[in-house]
Design an enzyme around this catalytic site. Structure first.
Site, mmCIF file in Angstrom:
data_model
loop_
_atom_site.group_PDB
_atom_site.id
_atom_site.type_symbol
_atom_site.label_atom_id
_atom_site.label_comp_id
_atom_site.label_asym_id
_atom_site.label_seq_id
_atom_site.Cartn_x
_atom_site.Cartn_y
_atom_site.Cartn_z
ATOM 1 C CG ASP A 205 -2.542 -20.188 -0.201
ATOM 2 O OD1 ASP A 205 -1.702 -19.912 -0.032
ATOM 3 O OD2 ASP A 205 -2.178 -20.932 -1.101
ATOM 4 C CE1 TYR B 273 -2.904 -2.486 -0.073
ATOM 5 C CE2 TYR B 273 -4.098 -2.417 2.534
ATOM 6 C CZ TYR B 273 -3.728 -2.980 1.484
ATOM 7 O OH TYR B 273 -5.352 -4.103 1.028
ATOM 8 C CE LYS C 33 1.604 -17.830 -2.025
ATOM 9 N NZ LYS C 33 0.727 -19.608 -2.175
ATOM 10 C CG ASP D 19 -7.656 -4.368 3.979
ATOM 11 O OD1 ASP D 19 -8.270 -4.362 4.897
ATOM 12 O OD2 ASP D 19 -7.124 -3.951 2.556
ATOM 13 C CG ASP E 178 -12.617 -6.687 5.820
ATOM 14 O OD1 ASP E 178 -12.102 -6.624 6.784
ATOM 15 O OD2 ASP E 178 -12.675 -6.443 4.504
#
Length: 356
Positions: A220, A142, A188, A244, A248
């Site tokens: 994943d 970001y 990852k 992020d 959620d």
């Protein structure tokens, strides 16, 4: 009498409605527990763009820096979606986090027994879920430079330093020591060099916390495991983008994104906000659920002001209100005794704080 200065940023959409209810509850517990809260209101987001031409005016940033904590609602909406990136409401929030040094985002995901049927997962799968997602907030893709968008191509850069990973990892380990003493590092590392560095740094930090069990999990697989068996997790530690997304996902395991709070800490001033967005489609209708914002206010009392009793009082009041069947529209179908407006549920929670 102890006095705390709170910079209040209501934001856009339902932000003003839900923040007002949090302030209502904070007023109640401050009087009960003998401290004073000074609320200083400022603009950020689309509303600031409309008035000042920028999403984070200097006046708001300076007020936030001078405060003891920031209580924030939500920003954004379709009205501002076509603006240049630096003028979009979300850019204001990213800048605020960076300027305040709020590098660690704490997002609890807790299932309320009273709303166990609100989850789309089976009750036996979610009963007892109590997860804390610790998300690095001011680094990663970001914020990484360079970044560019061309007509037929675009790129972003993911960058992390040893120090950025180390400081958020220490917060995660400290939190784990007060909970179940288990951390799952989500990354990852099989394809990303930044994730490989995360593993190295977390392994080094872990040496100072021998009581905390550490496991690594690819993002994943973590997304899948959150749905399959969420109770296996205690503290989830991860970088900005993964955090992020996963936070959620964890919130929906608990039944409603309107229920869960967050705290962005690490610098001198923390930001306390619900994890949901501005929901402009329901703004002004009095049906928004303010519980996530009210619970964020409780986190503010605990982390920013060390008013743990007052924070617990709010949390107990919320649980009791849900137990007694008071619901907003988004959770109305789950054992509701009375359907309440945004203002009504805030007032009921405020009244319940006097019981504890």
């Amino acid at each position: 009498m102890k006095t705390y200065n709170v910079c209040v940023i209501k934001g856009d959409g339902i932000g003003p409605e839900i923040v007002e209810e949090a302030v209502k509850v904070l007023d109640s517990v401050s009087h009960k527990f003998g401290f004073e809260l000074n609320f200083d209101y400022h603009l950020m987001g689309g509303c600031a763009v409309d008035i000042f031409g920028v999403p984070l005016p200097d006046e708001t940033l300076n007020a936030a820096k001078a405060s003891d904590a920031v209580l924030f609602g939500a920003i954004g909406g379709a009205k501002w979606d076509n603006l240049a990136r630096h003028l979009r409401p979300e850019s204001g929030l990213l800048k605020l986090r960076k300027e305040l040094g709020a590098f660690a985002n704490l997002r609890p995901a807790i299932i309320f027994d009273e709303l166990i049927n609100a989850s789309t997962l089976k009750p036996e799968t979610v009963r007892g879920v109590d997860i804390l997602v610790v998300r690095e907030l001011t680094g990663g893709i970001y914020f990484g430079q360079p970044r560019e968008k061309h007509e037929k191509s675009a790129f972003n850069t993911m960058v992390y330093s040893y120090e950025e990973i180390e400081r958020v990892s220490k917060i995660a380990f400290e939190a784990a020591m007060k909970r179940g003493k288990k951390i799952t590092l989500v990354d990852k590392a099989n394809v990303l060099e930044t994730s490989q560095l995360w593993r190295e740094v977390v392994a080094e930090v872990a040496k100072s916390y021998p009581e905390v069990a550490v496991e690594q999990m690819y993002v994943d697989n973590a997304a899948m495991q959150l749905v399959r068996d969420p109770k296996q997790f205690d503290v989830l530690l991860t970088e900005n983008l993964f955090g992020d997304i996963l936070s959620d996902e964890a919130s929906m395991i608990c039944g409603s994104i309107g229920l869960l709070p967050s705290a962005s800490i690490g610098g001198k001033v923390g930001i306390y906000e619900p994890i949901h967005g501005s929901a402009p489609d329901i703004a002004g209708q009095g049906i928004a659920n303010p519980i996530a914002t009210i619970m964020s206010a409780a986190m503010m009392l605990r982390y920013a002001f060390n008013e743990a009793e007052a924070a617990q009082c709010i949390e107990n009041a919320v649980k009791s209100v849900l137990r007694d069947g008071y619901r907003t529209k988004d959770i109305a179908k789950f054992d509701a005794k009375e359907i309440c407006s945004t203002s009504e549920i805030g007032s009921i929670i405020s009244d319940y704080t006097h019981k504890f």
